[in-house]
Design an enzyme around this catalytic site. Sequence first.
Site, PDB file in Angstrom:
ATOM      1  N   HIS A  31       0.821  -1.218   0.000  1.00 25.60           N
ATOM      2  CA  HIS A  31       0.000   0.000   0.000  1.00 25.60           C
ATOM      3  C   HIS A  31       0.851   1.263   0.000  1.00 25.60           C
ATOM      4  O   HIS A  31       0.342   2.361  -0.222  1.00 25.60           O
ATOM      5  CB  HIS A  31      -0.893  -0.015   1.249  1.00 25.60           C
ATOM      6  CG  HIS A  31      -2.306   0.440   1.018  1.00 25.60           C
ATOM      7  ND1 HIS A  31      -2.903   0.508  -0.223  1.00 25.60           N
ATOM      8  CD2 HIS A  31      -3.264   0.864   1.899  1.00 25.60           C
ATOM      9  CE1 HIS A  31      -4.151   0.930  -0.098  1.00 25.60           C
ATOM     10  NE2 HIS A  31      -4.393   1.168   1.167  1.00 25.60           N
ATOM     11  N   ASN A  84      -6.666   6.619   4.337  1.00 29.71           N
ATOM     12  CA  ASN A  84      -8.097   6.900   4.120  1.00 29.71           C
ATOM     13  C   ASN A  84      -8.489   8.339   4.412  1.00 29.71           C
ATOM     14  O   ASN A  84      -9.657   8.696   4.264  1.00 29.71           O
ATOM     15  CB  ASN A  84      -8.972   5.929   4.931  1.00 29.71           C
ATOM     16  CG  ASN A  84      -8.755   6.052   6.422  1.00 29.71           C
ATOM     17  OD1 ASN A  84      -7.841   6.738   6.866  1.00 29.71           O
ATOM     18  ND2 ASN A  84      -9.578   5.378   7.202  1.00 29.71           N
ATOM     19  N   ASP A 109      -0.899   2.292  -5.364  1.00 30.24           N
ATOM     20  CA  ASP A 109      -0.969   0.866  -5.662  1.00 30.24           C
ATOM     21  C   ASP A 109      -2.308   0.534  -6.312  1.00 30.24           C
ATOM     22  O   ASP A 109      -3.314   1.185  -6.034  1.00 30.24           O
ATOM     23  CB  ASP A 109      -0.781   0.052  -4.383  1.00 30.24           C
ATOM     24  CG  ASP A 109      -1.806   0.410  -3.304  1.00 30.24           C
ATOM     25  OD1 ASP A 109      -1.885   1.600  -2.923  1.00 30.24           O
ATOM     26  OD2 ASP A 109      -2.538  -0.493  -2.855  1.00 30.24           O
ATOM     27  N   ASN A 130      -8.822   3.464  -0.862  1.00 29.74           N
ATOM     28  CA  ASN A 130      -9.252   4.445   0.135  1.00 29.74           C
ATOM     29  C   ASN A 130      -8.574   5.800  -0.025  1.00 29.74           C
ATOM     30  O   ASN A 130      -9.169   6.837   0.284  1.00 29.74           O
ATOM     31  CB  ASN A 130      -9.016   3.906   1.544  1.00 29.74           C
ATOM     32  CG  ASN A 130     -10.007   2.826   1.916  1.00 29.74           C
ATOM     33  OD1 ASN A 130     -11.130   2.788   1.419  1.00 29.74           O
ATOM     34  ND2 ASN A 130      -9.592   1.915   2.789  1.00 29.74           N
TER      35      ASN A 130
END
Length: 203
Positions: A31, A84, A109, A130
């Site tokens: 991520h 997020n 990603d 997110n």
Amino acid sequence: MGDTDVTTDANAPWLIVGLGNPGPEYAMNRHNVGFMVADLLAERIGGKFKRAGKAQAQVIEGRIGPPGPANRRVILAKPMSYMNLSGGPVTALRDFYKVPTANIVAVHDELDIDYGVLRLKLGGGDNGHNGLKSMTKAMGADYHRVRFGIGRPPGRMQVADFVLKDFASAERKELDYFVDRAADAVECLVIEGLERAQGTYNS
């Protein structure tokens, strides 16, 4: 905003945002590949990230491209808000530096692309990411994306577990090469435009 907005003001700065999560425990997660690309671009620019006041981000200001008309002023950023909540810091930086939304590049990603494959585009959905979801909610979808493929989780592994795990040892053998290529793609996008960058790097 559409593609034409990118060239409306050749002197407008670009905001390049590497998406990830702050903290050493996340540093090598799938991520966090956006942070990895941002760190490499920082090395190329020759600067060090510094805290960006109230924006909850780390930034570097610099220039990329050859001397002359193709030289671009860029703000390189890593939101420190966790993935997020990326939209808040990015919007604050956009407003502070007066960056057109179409001059924002999110490097992130992408699950639905094979590992190491790149896809560049302007606008579109968030595909469940997110960081993109937060950015789009804060400022609309009309920003550029450099999508770095990480592939789908194996077997029955949950997506959240997969993206928050480090790259596998076999993946790490090629990771530096792929991150370097993604940084090249960002530079090409900013200097030469989306169409040229897509033609070169959308493999």
